[in-house]
Enzyme design. Structure first.
Site, mmCIF file in Angstrom:
data_model
loop_
_atom_site.group_PDB
_atom_site.id
_atom_site.type_symbol
_atom_site.label_atom_id
_atom_site.label_comp_id
_atom_site.label_asym_id
_atom_site.label_seq_id
_atom_site.Cartn_x
_atom_site.Cartn_y
_atom_site.Cartn_z
ATOM 1 C CD GLN A 10 0.858 3.825 42.092
ATOM 2 O OE1 GLN A 10 0.723 3.371 40.980
ATOM 3 N NE2 GLN A 10 0.060 4.396 42.860
ATOM 4 C CB SER A 88 1.737 -3.404 38.828
ATOM 5 O OG SER A 88 0.843 -2.451 38.431
ATOM 6 C CG LEU A 89 5.178 1.901 37.712
ATOM 7 C CD1 LEU A 89 4.706 2.741 36.321
ATOM 8 C CD2 LEU A 89 5.520 2.642 38.723
ATOM 9 N NE ARG A 113 0.478 1.065 33.709
ATOM 10 C CZ ARG A 113 0.619 0.783 35.093
ATOM 11 N NH1 ARG A 113 1.017 1.535 36.067
ATOM 12 N NH2 ARG A 113 0.136 -0.701 35.555
ATOM 13 C CG HIS A 200 -3.505 -4.814 38.437
ATOM 14 N ND1 HIS A 200 -2.840 -4.444 37.094
ATOM 15 C CD2 HIS A 200 -2.392 -4.136 39.312
ATOM 16 C CE1 HIS A 200 -1.680 -3.998 37.366
ATOM 17 N NE2 HIS A 200 -1.540 -3.798 38.658
ATOM 18 C CD GLN A 249 0.567 -3.883 33.614
ATOM 19 O OE1 GLN A 249 0.193 -3.134 33.604
ATOM 20 N NE2 GLN A 249 1.931 -4.030 34.283
#
Length: 311
Positions: A10, A88-89, A113, A200, A249
């Site tokens: 993202q 991440s994503l 999510r 995060h 995560q």
């Protein structure tokens, strides 16, 4: 040539992303046409506006639909990874590439999510900053100092992107204080990062809890190639599960520098960054001495074919 795929996260999204791929490749078109996350992925990806595309609940399905479509187009050309990871994503896209998630499943999961992450801190003033030129230990030290000053607020390292680039996120007041502390500790620069939440960090625990519950009803396919996980900077061990690492995560630091180093140590010849922009390519350049080819448009795919044909 042994390739390591890196999937963008993202923040890399851009209005118009995937439009030329949609027109050029039937398999890419099929992915976007069949995606049903509760809104029109094509419309938001191609037309925006940016303020809509940049909302977490829209960004995440659009980015993953792009990644799934690109992965299919590359596979049709015989371009497949030996190992994969995502920022991440992007980790969800890497798991799709490894066969853990099906196409529709991964888009539905990241839609869930995105909503969970957006609602986790609804109405709470949060910020993220990029700390440049400061080693990890100093960033940890700076966050500890701020937490002592603001014990009720959150200020935590979020992303260890590459040498000299670490993000810190949390409550706005605490992160503002951290910006000054990091400069005092020797940071070369501290810059604001445009994100819609304190990703995060422990403030995302409600999202982690929601994901943990969702994963109980999800099936996870057998992993066909290694995936390096953000939360640990390596593949999972036999004692670890994919659901637990994905839950972890969303609410703990991303060790992307470690991820890049691990993949390089496995003997790959080059990285391929999948997604809009070249953020991950820059991280690779600052971390290891390996080429990284970004594929964002149809012309990038053709250029990569040419490179691989001449190896």
């Amino acid at each position: 040539m042994k390739l390591g795929f890196l999937y963008a996260g993202q923040g890399s999204q851009a209005v118009g992303m995937g439009r030329d791929l949609y027109e050029a490749y039937p398999s890419f078109r099929e992915v976007l046409d069949s995606a049903t996350p509760g809104f029109d992925v094509k419309e938001v990806s191609f037309e925006g506006p940016a303020e809509v595309l940049n909302e977490t609940k829209y960004t995440q399905p659009c980015m993953v639909a792009f990644a799934v479509g690109m992965t299919k187009v590359l596979a049709e050309a015989g371009i497949v990874p030996e190992i994969a990871a995502g920022l991440s994503l992007g980790e969800y896209s890497a798991l799709y590439a490894a066969g853990v998630f099906t196409e529709q499943q991964v888009i539905d999961l990241v839609a869930f999510r995105g909503n969970a992450m957006q609602s986790a801190v609804q109405g709470r003033a949060c910020k993220m900053i990029a700390v440049l030129g400061l080693e990890r230990e100093k960033v940890y030290e700076g966050c500890r100092k701020v937490q002592e000053q603001f014990p009720e607020l959150c200020c935590e390292p979020a992303n260890f992107n590459c040498p000299g680039q670490i993000t810190v996120s949390g409550d706005a007041e605490a992160v503002d204080a951290a910006a000054e502390v990091m400069k005092e500790l020797g940071a070369k620069r501290v810059l604001p990062v445009k994100v819609s939440g304190p990703f995060h960090t422990s403030l995302m625990k409600p999202a982690g809890d929601a994901l943990a519950e969702r994963f109980q009803s999800e099936s996870f396919g057998e992993m066909k190639l290694p995936v390096v996980f953000n939360a640990v900077g390596r593949p999972k061990t036999e004692d670890e599960s994919i659901p637990s690492l994905l839950e972890q995560q969303v609410q703990t630091s991303v060790f992307f520098e470690d991820t890049i180093r691990y993949m390089a140590e496995q003997g790959i010849d080059a990285f391929v960054e999948i997604g809009p922009g070249k953020t991950l390519s820059k991280f690779v350049q600052k971390t290891v001495e390996l080429p990284c080819y970004n594929v964002e448009k149809a012309e990038d795919i053709e250029a990569l074919k040419t490179v691989l044909a001449g190896e």
